[in-house]
Design a protein around this motif. Sequence first.
Motif, mmCIF file in Angstrom:
data_model
loop_
_atom_site.group_PDB
_atom_site.id
_atom_site.type_symbol
_atom_site.label_atom_id
_atom_site.label_comp_id
_atom_site.label_asym_id
_atom_site.label_seq_id
_atom_site.Cartn_x
_atom_site.Cartn_y
_atom_site.Cartn_z
ATOM 1 N N TYR A 187 1.558 -29.290 -3.283
ATOM 2 C CA TYR A 187 1.883 -30.660 -3.704
ATOM 3 C C TYR A 187 1.614 -31.620 -2.557
ATOM 4 N N SER A 188 1.278 -32.857 -2.910
ATOM 5 C CA SER A 188 1.011 -33.842 -1.852
ATOM 6 C C SER A 188 2.302 -34.184 -1.125
ATOM 7 N N ARG A 189 2.147 -34.542 0.142
ATOM 8 C CA ARG A 189 3.328 -34.910 0.932
ATOM 9 C C ARG A 189 4.010 -36.148 0.352
ATOM 10 N N GLN A 190 3.212 -37.041 -0.226
ATOM 11 C CA GLN A 190 3.807 -38.224 -0.862
ATOM 12 C C GLN A 190 4.729 -37.813 -2.005
ATOM 13 N N ASP B 84 -3.427 -37.288 -3.927
ATOM 14 C CA ASP B 84 -3.464 -37.307 -2.463
ATOM 15 C C ASP B 84 -3.824 -35.908 -1.947
ATOM 16 N N THR B 85 -4.794 -35.864 -1.061
ATOM 17 C CA THR B 85 -5.282 -34.550 -0.602
ATOM 18 C C THR B 85 -4.473 -33.980 0.568
ATOM 19 N N ASP B 86 -3.539 -34.767 1.096
ATOM 20 C CA ASP B 86 -2.675 -34.251 2.171
ATOM 21 C C ASP B 86 -1.552 -33.444 1.503
ATOM 22 N N THR B 87 -1.810 -32.166 1.317
ATOM 23 C CA THR B 87 -0.892 -31.345 0.527
ATOM 24 C C THR B 87 -0.206 -30.265 1.364
#
Lengths: 282, 273, 116
Positions: free
Chosen positions: A153-156, A133-136
């Motif tokens: 790190y990704s938010r997930q 996941d690119t939302d980091t």
Amino acid sequence: MEFKQVVGLRRSIRFWSPWQPIEPEKLQAVLEAIHQSPRVLEVDFLRVAVLHRDQMSEEDLQAMKTPTTTTQIELCPTYIFIYADLDALSEATDGKNLDEMLEAGALNRSHGWSSEFIRDTIVPQFYQEVLDDTDTVAMRFRTPDGMREGPAYSRQLLALGRTQIGIAQGVGLLAGVDQGLGVQLSGVGADVPKRIMGIPDSWITSSPMLIGYAAEGVEAGGQRPREPLEQDFHDGRYGAPFESDPDVVKRLTEDGMFQRPAPVPWRRDELRRLARMFGLPE
Amino acid sequence: MEFLNVIGSRRSIRYFQQGRAVEREKIQTILEGARLASRAVNVPWAKAIVAYRDRLTQDEIDSLKTPFASVEFDLAPVYILWYHDMDARRVAIESSAYPSVASGTLQDIGALGPPHGWSHKYVQEVVLPEVLMPGLSAGPQRGGNADAAVAMTQGLLCAVEEGLGACLAPFNEAGAAEVFGVPDTWEPVQAMLVGYSAESPQAGGQRPRADWDKTFFLGHVDKPYPRDPAVTESMKEQGLIQEPSPIPWRSDEVRALSRGFRLPGGEPVEETA
Amino acid sequence: MTASPSADAAALEDFRTVQQWRQSFARFWRGGEPEPAAFEALARFVAVNEVTPDEIIDSVLRSKESGDLMLRTRARRKWMDLIQEFEDTEQSRDAANGVRSFMIHNGVAMNPPILR
């Protein structure tokens, strides 16, 4: 202790008997309970580090304090830091933990599980997707030389790690109460334990669990207030409040889960005497 | 039920009795237990939606599934979908109805006071502007919240103590948003699938866990926390540590359950000559 | 411990921050007010440091353009150290805690060391 009484007796304790250490068997019992916590996605995120106040230098102890957690950090003999190692998800992409659950008969063919399913579906479509996941968010660490940037790190993944921390905290807090100890999740300067315990950058944490013998009475002023049940929980769909049934509240009160609400009539006297006992301001 | 036995008896239950509804009072007990959990600045970060399988269409049920948890949604009669309310801090600050730190309630009841450095002025003029409000203008931020999971866990243990089977599993966020009208300020934590277990109480035995020495440390990550075997033995006697999986007859149990639920894996084992 | 000749607790009464101390103290403790010895300790402390009570608090909680107050960490630290010095000089935790109580009820959180 009966489970519901444990839930009902838990308070955020802020006065400990600083002279009374925890017996090793009680501390281990708390850790053994944490060891049995549910694992998020069967990943071994969990790491737990115990630090005893008296093993810290005076300088480190001072540095760990924050303006409003100074007193409890100083009074409490032991701190349990619960971490999630975010690199554990990469390590889990070998599928071995899930294989182990297959062998244990916990994950079964009836629910679609097989070694092929793990490697062809779960790892690429679930674990890897979280990792990619690119939302980091980049980790940032306070050091004596200023702020230092760590891995991103990704938010997930952060959410999974924080869920694992909370699960272990939930079990650990109640286990402490069951052992007759006072517990609290408290804010501390996280850079100090990271430095002195050699915590890797991939380990994230939340508030440590302070644990020791409470100097407060067992009610610690009474059970803390909560908003009505209907404000937090919805029945069938969002916007339909889950209505509280007073008969259930009555039963849970009889079982000790609901207790006398704070403040108990003598709370101010208790606080004043605790303050004087420890030489604290009023 | 004794606390350590609750922890030791918990399993992720994946087969649920059909036709046996969960009493509403037991669901309320789960929620009440969660609401009593520890939470930073007394803000209700944990939110949940209680859903009943039999009130959903199959399409709606299917929309909640993930590769990680699918059949469980078909078998469990109740789903409690747990969320982290990313807007909880703002609402707590703005709403005096919430008994959070921001409202001054914790000082009024004597939980926080001058002996620890707290005063109403400190809350209103320092904690609010310098601790609770910064970052609010950025809007809700994803990335999880440990306190929401603390609450969920306390609810999960209540389910076990109430004699229910339960399992935590990821769920499809978009599907749940569509079906239940979940606001976009709620970030999923896990689904708690709840019902009466169709498995034996052992449910195959206690699940494997990571090595103690790689999980628990004393004072430094190079120093594993010493584990006294006598204490471990005492934990067995008190029901925290139970027979490890797989217990010898687990495969037979799973096969019978699968057959009973008409699921794959229930075929009779062919005897070999 | 003998009070400083310049110490005059009564002269503190009109200060805004001393009134705030009284009000906040009574609110939290459900009535009552700080012990007379605490006022006398504050009077000695401000005399020793040649400041007024309002100047102490204003040096820690500064107004921003928005109207909000900002806590100045270094100033808080400085006063914490000076109160500790005061405690050591007077050899009285109670006297120092009188000053700390004044600070706390004015919105400046602080705690004395306990275990030393």
